[in-house]
Design an enzyme around this catalytic site. Sequence first.
Site, PDB file in Angstrom:
ATOM      1  N   CYS A   1       2.154  -2.893   7.585  1.00 47.80           N
ATOM      2  CA  CYS A   1       0.689  -3.311   7.724  1.00 47.80           C
ATOM      3  C   CYS A   1       0.240  -4.187   6.724  1.00 47.80           C
ATOM      4  CB  CYS A   1      -0.028  -1.923   7.648  1.00 47.80           C
ATOM      5  SG  CYS A   1       0.389  -0.868   6.106  1.00 47.80           S
ATOM      6  N   HIS A   2       1.136  -4.516   5.802  1.00 45.04           N
ATOM      7  CA  HIS A   2       0.758  -5.552   4.716  1.00 45.04           C
ATOM      8  C   HIS A   2       0.806  -7.026   5.441  1.00 45.04           C
ATOM      9  CE1 HIS A   2       4.998  -5.580   4.723  1.00 45.04           C
ATOM     10  NE2 HIS A   2       5.042  -6.989   4.330  1.00 45.04           N
TER      11      HIS A   2
END
Length: 109
Positions: free
Chosen positions: A53-54
Site C-alpha cells: 500500500c506504500h
Amino acid sequence: MGFNDRVYEIVRQIPEGKVASYGQIAYMTGSWRASRAVGYALHNSPHHAKLPCHRVVFKDGRLTTGFAFGGKDVQRDMLEAEGVVFTADGRVDMIKCCWSTQEAPGAGD
C-alpha cells in the site's frame, strides 16, 4: 468479490518502482469516484504485511500523511528503496513512476 477485495487485488499488482493513485485504483475497480473508499480500504486492510500500500499516492504525487506504517517519511523511504523518483518539491515523479494499467497482468486481454 467485494470492493475492498478488488482494491487489494489491484494494489498487489503494482510493481516495485511504480506507484498508482487512489483514483486510478478506484477506476480499476469500476468505481471511478471512489478514491476515498480506496484509502479507507487500505487503511483497514487485514493484509498490511503482504500489501504494498506504500505504492499508492495522491494523483499529484503527494504522499499521505496518515500512512499506516509510520507516516510519509517512512513511505518515502520505502519508495526510494524501490527506485521511485521524487521531484524537487518532494512529490513522486508521476510521469516517470506512475504504473500504467497496460503493465497490469491480463491488461488488454
